[in-house]
Write an enzyme that holds these catalytic residues in place. Structure first.
Site, PDB file in Angstrom:
ATOM      1  NE  ARG A 127      21.337  76.749  39.686  1.00 22.34           N
ATOM      2  CZ  ARG A 127      20.261  77.376  39.252  1.00 22.34           C
ATOM      3  NH1 ARG A 127      19.095  76.754  39.264  1.00 22.34           N
ATOM      4  NH2 ARG A 127      20.335  78.618  38.797  1.00 22.34           N
ATOM      5  NE  ARG A 149      16.365  83.221  36.335  1.00 21.51           N
ATOM      6  CZ  ARG A 149      16.383  84.540  36.169  1.00 21.51           C
ATOM      7  NH1 ARG A 149      15.289  85.168  35.833  1.00 21.51           N
ATOM      8  NH2 ARG A 149      17.491  85.220  36.364  1.00 21.51           N
ATOM      9  CG  HIS A 208      24.798  82.302  44.314  1.00 19.23           C
ATOM     10  ND1 HIS A 208      26.091  82.537  43.900  1.00 19.23           N
ATOM     11  CD2 HIS A 208      24.254  81.495  43.372  1.00 19.23           C
ATOM     12  CE1 HIS A 208      26.316  81.915  42.760  1.00 19.23           C
ATOM     13  NE2 HIS A 208      25.221  81.275  42.409  1.00 19.23           N
ATOM     14  CE1 TYR A 222      27.485  72.505  34.999  1.00 17.01           C
ATOM     15  CE2 TYR A 222      27.199  74.194  36.664  1.00 17.01           C
ATOM     16  CZ  TYR A 222      26.736  73.521  35.560  1.00 17.01           C
ATOM     17  OH  TYR A 222      25.525  73.863  35.020  1.00 17.01           O
ATOM     18  CG  HIS A 248      30.414  77.054  38.326  1.00 15.96           C
ATOM     19  ND1 HIS A 248      30.123  76.818  39.654  1.00 15.96           N
ATOM     20  CD2 HIS A 248      29.360  77.759  37.840  1.00 15.96           C
ATOM     21  CE1 HIS A 248      28.947  77.343  39.955  1.00 15.96           C
ATOM     22  NE2 HIS A 248      28.465  77.924  38.874  1.00 15.96           N
TER      23      HIS A 248
END
EC number: 2.7.4.1
Length: 806
Positions: free
Chosen positions: A379, A409, A439, A472, A596
């Site tokens: 992202r 997503r 990821h 985060y 996170h």
């Protein structure tokens, strides 16, 4: 005593309920009056954002399984239909509490402080007229009323759109239902002219002026409603001819997916309610009545108001003390020279993303000695400077390869746009891997230097996203370690090539080596505990869902391993069950920054191992995603990680503890105790480090570090007797179901093997005691008159020796 059946459903918590329990903790921050008003409002807005995603992803997935006739049970023994039914009922009071607190407490409190969200009937005539003019000139032209009658089909209602449902009568006296979508391209919070901080909601303004939109009609009923649709729209990647076309199709189909929830204003006319239920194909169970605003997410706009008196003190991320300002052209020492000098640990948002990761990429793009730049993007921001750095690198003649995960997503559209932009610049882009989601948060720079080509790596826990790096809490390692660089080279070759190498020197890579290595390390700790050696596991993750890892942790606890799990949200493991998990403590922290980071500590009989990276202990991360975990070997960086973990154990402001039933209780400071907020600790430690100048990224506060966790091998360990040579059975990649008990005849008496160590208790009997605490088993009176608390006997003994022995 026989061993319990570790796959029995009663030993596993349900994933969906665990996620809702996390949302309950988020809501608790929104109702905690120790937080200033706008901070509470921010958490109420997050409850809407998070629960919307929960319904789209998790409830939508359950409904798909039900429709497909799936009856297979989860590890906790529930079928999809049982979960769906129970989850809907569990979510209802959560949303009700959100609304109740806003209406009864926070809205009046903000109004008293001068921030008003007003009803239309609270305005005077001049204000009503001014807003009517605004409506006519600005809002009315954008509205499209869509009627449902024999001449008009039921209108399409898009996901998460807020609407008005209007029942009206015309000259024929027949009832007509009309849907009016609240436009998303207009401010939902409309400023009231003449008031400093007064607002009305756009839906209320439209309702008050319906006569202008629907003239010559009798308005029988007006009610707000919102539809949530399933986001679990998938296509078969194996048969897709083009991944980009497939993702575009998924984005389009998501608009028309099955409705999974209908939120309506309390008191909606039964006729409107029935029309919506029938045409959206939802059951009464999926209807949620709301007394106040249906959607709180737009209230994030109020949080940004310039009212510091209603917020927490501002925090600005700091430049890492070892890195010069990006614009300081007088300092010729580059970031690469600094990394070569020693690894750097960046901790966002305490350290600036721009001054660490972005500087790393910017410098690579413009350094004439850099040959290649590679990055994996999951992202990134819509105005990403990271992407611009990669484009600049290509413009400057570097070899640039970028892995952009199109299947991230809710970021698919943004990532598609960046893919096209990169390809227009002539940059080679890999879109993802069939059957896997990439990821990893990794970047590699290849640089020619006087003594040969060097590899510089970044391995992190968070996305290359300057926006989320502000809110985060994430970690990233910048290193010149050759082995890590070679491992990343293999990984990037997989992104652009045909196969994934299974040989890695230091990195743990999913889905090929990570699960096996983690299981091996957990089993090794269990073996150390059986042999009476030091054994401890500390894991900080967002989620612990994988049943295989839960089973391994149960076995380690039964062997006597002290286990601390800092799990932000989803957790299947039940702590505190006698004979099974009484050695496990589960913590959760909910604060101003979203936790996170993923950190892993294995004590390994006194020769500790530390890791950080992108993977949670969830099946999807271990088996169905490409993930990277890196060791952290520098003692100075381990000391910072220890500060994070042990600071968390001392937190009595934002920390929660889970009981064996899956319920959480907040840890609050006693009346005579100082309040410790781990995130505030880290902000203070970063500020202190910047004030001290060049050096570590944080100044560790010794008052909250018990030094139970080791950062270097214990004295007495030699190369000829390494602690890490314990042999364990090699686990299967599929999990722990085929576990073979290590060949140990009987547990070794720890008291007998450590008799010399325990002499410290007898030598200093007045300098330690057993506190009355559910969390800590030992306390040591320190030489400076303070007290240090420990969960393990070994930690207390070690502290006694260091405090009082010569």
């Amino acid at each position: 005593m026989s061993e319990p059946d570790l796959q029995a459903p009663e030993y596993y918590l349900n994933r969906e309920f665990s996620e809702l329990a996390f949302q309950q903790r988020v809501l608790a921050e929104g109702t905690d009056e120790r937080n200033p008003p706008l901070e509470r409002l921010r958490f109420l807005a997050y409850v809407t954002k998070n629960t919307d995603e929960f319904f789209m992803k998790r409830v939508g997935g359950l409904k798909q399984q039900i429709d497909a006739g799936v009856t297979e049970t989860t590890p906790d023994g529930r079928t999809p239909e049982e979960q769906w039914t129970e989850v809907l009922e569990a979510a209802r009071p959560l949303l009700g509490e959100q609304t109740d607190y806003w209406q009864s407490t926070l809205k009046p409190e903000l109004a008293a402080a001068g921030v008003e969200v007003l009803e239309m009937d609270a305005l005077d005539d001049d204000e009503v007229q001014s807003l009517r003019t605004y409506f006519e000139e600005t809002v009315l032209p954008t509205l499209t009323p869509l009627s449902f009658d024999p001449a008009h089909p039921f209108p399409f209602i898009s996901n998460r759109s807020l609407s008005l449902g209007v029942l009206s009568r015309g000259a024929d006296r027949d009832l007509t239902f009309t849907r009016i979508k609240i436009p998303k391209n207009q401010p939902r919070l409309v400023e009231v002219p003449g008031r400093d901080c007064g607002f009305v909601l756009l839906e209320d303004l439209i309702e008050a002026n319906l006569g202008l939109l629907l003239p010559n009609l009798e308005i029988v009923d007006v009610s707000k409603f919102k539809v949530t649709r399933n986001a679990e729209v998938r296509r078969n990647e194996e048969v897709a001819e083009d991944l980009i076309d497939m993702i575009e199709e998924v984005i389009e189909q998501r608009r028309f997916a099955t409705a999974v929830r209908l939120e309506i204003e309390s008191g909606m006319a039964e006729r409107s309610r029935s029309i919506l239920k029938r045409n959206l194909d939802v059951t009464e169970r999926e209807v949620f009545e709301r007394e106040g605003p249906i959607d709180f997410e737009d209230f994030f706009e109020l949080v940004e108001l310039p009212r510091p008196d209603l917020k927490l003190p501002d925090w600005s991320p700091k430049l890492h003390p070892r890195l010069r300002p990006v614009d300081d052209l007088n300092d010729e020492r580059s970031i690469f020279e600094e990394i070569r000098e020693g690894d750097i640990l960046a901790h966002h948002p305490y350290h600036s993303f721009e001054g660490t990761v972005q500087q790393f990429l910017d410098t690579a793009a413009n350094d004439p000695n850099v040959l290649a730049v590679k990055a994996a993007i999951y992202r990134t921001a819509s105005d990403s400077k990271v992407i611009q750095s990669l484009i600049d690198a290509a413009d400057n003649g570097k070899q640039v390869a970028v892995m952009v995960e199109l299947k991230a997503r809710f970021d698919e559209k943004n990532n598609l746009e960046w893919v096209r932009r990169l390809e227009e610049e002539g940059i080679h882009v890999a879109y993802g891997t069939v059957g896997l989601k990439t990821h990893t948060k990794t970047a590699l720079v290849v640089r020619r230097e006087e003594d040969g080509v060097k590899l510089y790596s970044h391995v992190g826990t968070g996305n290359y996203h300057s926006g989320t790096a502000q809110g985060y809490s994430d970690l990233g390692l910048l290193t010149a370690d050759r082995d890590i660089g070679q491992d990343l080279t293999r990984l990037f070759n997989f992104f652009t090539g045909p196969s994934l190498d299974e040989r890695f020197r230091k990195l743990l890579i999913a889905p090929v080596t990570m699960r096996d290595r983690f299981v091996e390390m957990v089993r090794r700790e269990a073996e150390h505990a059986r042999e009476g050696r030091r054994a401890r596991i500390v894991v900080k993750v967002n989620g612990l869902e994988d049943p295989g890892m839960v089973e391994e942790l149960y076995r380690a606890s039964m062997a006597g391993v002290e286990i601390d799990l800092i799990v932000r949200d989803i957790c299947r493991l039940r702590p505190g069950i006698e004979g099974l998990s009484e050695n496990v403590t589960i913590h959760s922290v909910v604060g101003r920054f979203l936790e996170h980071a993923r950190v892993f500590y294995f004590e390994n009989a006194g020769d500790p191992e530390w890791y950080l990276g992108s993977a949670d202990w969830m099946t999807r991360n271990l088996d169905y995603r490409v993930e990277a975990i890196t060791p952290v070997e520098d003692p100075a960086l381990r000391e910072q990680l220890r500060f994070v973990l042990e600071g968390t154990f001392h937190d009595n402001r934002r920390r929660w503890l889970m009981d064996s039933g899956g319920e959480y209780e907040r840890v609050d400071a006693d009346a005579d105790e100082p309040v410790i907020d781990v995130q505030q600790l880290l902000m203070d430690a970063t500020t202190a480090a910047v004030e001290e100048g060049y050096g570590p990224g944080m100044v560790v506060d010794d008052t909250v570090v018990d030094e139970e966790l080791l950062i270097e091998p214990m004295e007495g360990l030699t190369e000829s007797e390494p602690a890490s040579t314990t042999t364990v059975d090699s686990p299967s990649a599929a999990g722990a179901g085929d576990y073979t008990e290590p060949a140990v005849d009987a547990p070794v008496d720890a008291d007998a093997t450590e008799v010399d160590d325990r002499i410290a208790f007898e030598t200093y009997p007045d300098r330690w005691y057993r506190p009355d605490s559910d969390e800590y088993g030992w306390a040591v009176r320190t030489a400076d008159g303070g007290r240090r608390y420990f969960k393990t006997e070994a930690g207390a003994l070690d502290r006694l020796r260091r405090e009082y022995s010569d």
